[in-house]
Scaffold this motif. Structure first.
Motif, PDB file in Angstrom:
ATOM      1  N   ALA A  36      25.090  31.918 -11.537  1.00  0.00           N
ATOM      2  CA  ALA A  36      24.730  33.014 -10.626  1.00  0.00           C
ATOM      3  C   ALA A  36      23.218  33.098 -10.438  1.00  0.00           C
ATOM      4  CB  ALA A  36      25.270  34.336 -11.168  1.00  0.00           C
ATOM      5  N   TYR A  37      22.460  32.814 -11.494  1.00  0.00           N
ATOM      6  CA  TYR A  37      21.000  32.893 -11.392  1.00  0.00           C
ATOM      7  C   TYR A  37      20.480  31.917 -10.343  1.00  0.00           C
ATOM      8  CZ  TYR A  37      16.109  33.144 -12.827  1.00  0.00           C
ATOM      9  OH  TYR A  37      14.755  33.318 -12.835  1.00  0.00           O
ATOM     10  N   HIS A  39      22.290  30.704  -7.923  1.00  0.00           N
ATOM     11  CA  HIS A  39      22.987  30.901  -6.641  1.00  0.00           C
ATOM     12  C   HIS A  39      22.535  32.153  -5.899  1.00  0.00           C
ATOM     13  CE1 HIS A  39      26.278  31.415  -3.762  1.00  0.00           C
ATOM     14  NE2 HIS A  39      26.438  32.636  -4.234  1.00  0.00           N
ATOM     15  N   ALA A  40      22.176  33.205  -6.617  1.00  0.00           N
ATOM     16  CA  ALA A  40      22.011  34.533  -6.022  1.00  0.00           C
ATOM     17  C   ALA A  40      20.985  34.551  -4.890  1.00  0.00           C
ATOM     18  CB  ALA A  40      21.610  35.542  -7.094  1.00  0.00           C
ATOM     19  N   GLU A  42      19.905  37.214  -3.465  1.00  0.00           N
ATOM     20  CA  GLU A  42      19.010  38.348  -3.689  1.00  0.00           C
ATOM     21  C   GLU A  42      17.768  37.925  -4.486  1.00  0.00           C
ATOM     22  OE1 GLU A  42      23.266  40.017  -3.748  1.00  0.00           O
ATOM     23  OE2 GLU A  42      22.205  38.243  -4.470  1.00  0.00           O
ATOM     24  N   GLU A 136      16.469  40.444 -10.774  1.00  0.00           N
ATOM     25  CA  GLU A 136      17.163  39.529 -11.692  1.00  0.00           C
ATOM     26  C   GLU A 136      18.101  40.310 -12.611  1.00  0.00           C
ATOM     27  OE1 GLU A 136      15.889  36.516 -15.363  1.00  0.00           O
ATOM     28  OE2 GLU A 136      14.395  37.286 -13.961  1.00  0.00           O
ATOM     29  N   VAL A 139      21.121  41.644 -10.646  1.00  0.00           N
ATOM     30  CA  VAL A 139      22.065  40.579 -10.308  1.00  0.00           C
ATOM     31  C   VAL A 139      22.881  40.171 -11.524  1.00  0.00           C
ATOM     32  CG1 VAL A 139      22.244  38.149  -9.646  1.00  0.00           C
ATOM     33  CG2 VAL A 139      20.780  39.684  -8.343  1.00  0.00           C
ATOM     34  N   SER A 142      25.414  42.756 -12.458  1.00  0.00           N
ATOM     35  CA  SER A 142      26.539  42.727 -11.515  1.00  0.00           C
ATOM     36  C   SER A 142      27.468  41.558 -11.823  1.00  0.00           C
ATOM     37  CB  SER A 142      26.021  42.621 -10.078  1.00  0.00           C
ATOM     38  OG  SER A 142      25.271  43.763  -9.715  1.00  0.00           O
ATOM     39  N   VAL A 143      26.904  40.434 -12.251  1.00  0.00           N
ATOM     40  CA  VAL A 143      27.724  39.283 -12.620  1.00  0.00           C
ATOM     41  C   VAL A 143      28.599  39.615 -13.820  1.00  0.00           C
ATOM     42  CG1 VAL A 143      27.665  36.921 -13.519  1.00  0.00           C
ATOM     43  CG2 VAL A 143      26.129  37.594 -11.671  1.00  0.00           C
ATOM     44  N   ARG A 218      31.444  35.976  -4.986  1.00  0.00           N
ATOM     45  CA  ARG A 218      30.253  36.350  -4.218  1.00  0.00           C
ATOM     46  C   ARG A 218      28.993  36.169  -5.062  1.00  0.00           C
ATOM     47  NH1 ARG A 218      28.363  42.532  -3.436  1.00  0.00           N
ATOM     48  NH2 ARG A 218      26.216  42.098  -2.843  1.00  0.00           N
ATOM     49  N   TYR A 219      29.030  36.602  -6.316  1.00  0.00           N
ATOM     50  CA  TYR A 219      27.844  36.523  -7.162  1.00  0.00           C
ATOM     51  C   TYR A 219      27.644  35.146  -7.783  1.00  0.00           C
ATOM     52  CZ  TYR A 219      27.094  41.567  -6.946  1.00  0.00           C
ATOM     53  OH  TYR A 219      26.828  42.841  -6.509  1.00  0.00           O
TER      54      TYR A 219
END
Length: 459
Positions: A36-37, A39-40, A42, A136, A139, A142-143, A218-219
């Motif tokens: 996720a880090y 990919h995100a 945001e 960070e 995100v 949220s993951v 999504r995340y």
């Protein structure tokens, strides 16, 4: 014996829920956070914002540097005289002039306005860097929430599927007992009602799981695989609430961002005040020109200076100062709000962990007691001292306790990561994620190179 078989089936179903729903490849919390880090979007957007803020430093620095330019130009002129007395054919003449030169201009004093703007830009760049860390944390939290939502959703699906199977077995049992004259139609109707209710809750759990899996994808950017709640990040949790609050106040990105914003606002106020002072600049140019007709050549140059002092600007300067002062006060108010919000988040997460521990203990006891009660009620029903409704109610109570245990275990993991985020430690370096940390620090250092633009032109 039948109950023990059901419990074994239940344990297998809960243990294999992630595999049966999401695939066979293991995917730990650490792996999900790592993916996720990278990919995100945001995080990428926050990094670009920080780089954009770094360019403000270069723009502000330009106010103290000279402006040097080179120019090359040319003009062509012609004239034709009208034919007449003494000039029967008319005259035509033309000429071309070519010039080349270098110009120089620089502000040598502006009442420290540029210095204030540079400080404001650097504070803004620092705030943008802290915003990366804040984004960070949001995100990654949220993951974790999405991860645990999928894991608990799978466990609930497996549990409610087993619950439906139990009600189906009880319905069949009540029908069989009715046929041999040992049961009643009421028992059958009650079993049918519980089966319908159980099927509805099972389908609701499936729908909720689909939503959770979509949020996870999504995340993380990939569908969830076989998930596990195990992690070793509890070692990062402080030993006491007061220690947690102290760590949060010292290093939470939101608080550091607020401090940088105060610096930027103070520098903005200084820049506005400097508008009342004098401004001095120098300028000069040197060049040469060639005339195609006369062939004359020459070098010429100018050098000048200018000092200006504002007297009246229609109220714009005063309004700018008042606005800057208001922004400074606002930044300080926002900082106080950030402190309060972070402190609240730490206390809330800490209480959530304590509450989850208590809920896990209570739910574990409830599951143990509910299992014993259900086993006994089934035996008593078989002996005729209990009814089918008693069995159905005991199963419902056991299911409720098992759902509570799933939810409490999920809440404990989420509260743990929420506390890490609240104290500012839910970052890739703190978690030891195998990623390239997103930061604009090196970019900031590059744009501070004031001669980079000149070298680029020369190359």
């Amino acid at each position: 014996m039948g109950l023990r078989v059901n419990l074994i089936v239940s344990a297998l179903a809960l243990g294999l829920a992630a595999i049966s729903v999401g695939g066979v490849q293991a995917q730990s919390i650490t792996q999900a956070l790592t993916i996720a880090y990278d990919h995100a979007p945001e995080l990428q957007a926050a990094l670009l914002d920080a780089k954009s803020s770094a360019e403000d430093v270069a723009l502000a620095n330009a106010g103290k540097r000279p402006t040097i330019g080179a120019s090359v130009g040319g003009t062509y002129a012609w004239s034709a005289g009208q034919a007449g007395v003494g000039n029967p054919n008319g005259n035509f003449s033309d000429s071309a002039t070519y010039t080349a030169g270098v110009s120089y201009s620089q502000t040598i004093f502006d009442n420290y306005k540029t210095d204030a703007r540079i400080e404001a830009a650097r504070a803004g760049a620092e705030a943008a860097e802290h915003q990366i860390r804040n984004t960070e944390q949001n995100v990654l939290l949220s993951v974790v929430q999405a991860y645990m939502s999928v894991l608990s959703g799978r466990q609930l699906v497996a549990l409610r599927q087993e619950n439906t199977s139990f009600f189906q077995a009880q319905l069949q049992s009540s029908q069989d007992r009715l046929e041999v004259g040992e049961g009643t139609r009421i028992d059958v109707a009650q079993a049918q009602a519980r089966l319908a209710q159980g099927d509805a809750t099972y389908r609701a759990a499936l729908s909720s799981l689909e939503i959770s899996q979509a949020t996870f994808q999504r995340y993380v950017g990939a569908a969830p695989q076989s998930l596990s709640a195990s992690h070793n990040y509890g070692r990062l949790i402080p030993n006491s609430l007061q220690t947690a609050i102290a760590e949060a106040e010292a290093g939470h990105p939101a608080i550091l961002l607020a401090k940088a914003s105060i610096r930027a606002a103070q520098a903005g106020s200084d820049a506005a005040d400097s508008e009342f002072g004098p401004n001095a600049s120098i300028s000069g140019d040197v060049g040469t020109g060639i005339n195609s007709v006369s062939g004359s050549r020459g070098i010429s140059g100018t050098l000048g200076f200018k000092i200006t002092v504002p007297i009246y600007a229609g109220g714009a300067i005063g309004a700018g100062v008042r606005k800057a002062n208001i922004e400074q006060i606002k930044s300080e108010v926002n900082a106080m709000s950030a402190y309060d919000q972070v402190r609240e988040a730490v206390i809330s997460a800490w209480a959530g962990m304590q509450s989850a521990d208590a809920q896990i203990a209570a739910a574990t006891a409830g599951v143990s007691a509910g299992t014993t009660v259900l086993d006994g009620v089934i035996q008593e029903r078989d002996l005729g001292s209990r009814t089918t409704l008693d069995v159905l109610n005991s199963q419902a109570e056991l299911t409720t306790a098992r759902e509570a245990l799933i939810n409490a275990s999920t809440n404990k993991v989420v509260a743990t990561f929420s506390l890490l985020a609240a104290i500012g430690h839910l970052t890739a370096p703190d978690l030891g994620l195998d990623v390239e940390v997103k930061s604009a620090v090196r970019y900031n250092q590059a744009v501070e190179d004031v001669w980079q633009e000149l070298r680029t032109v020369a190359e």
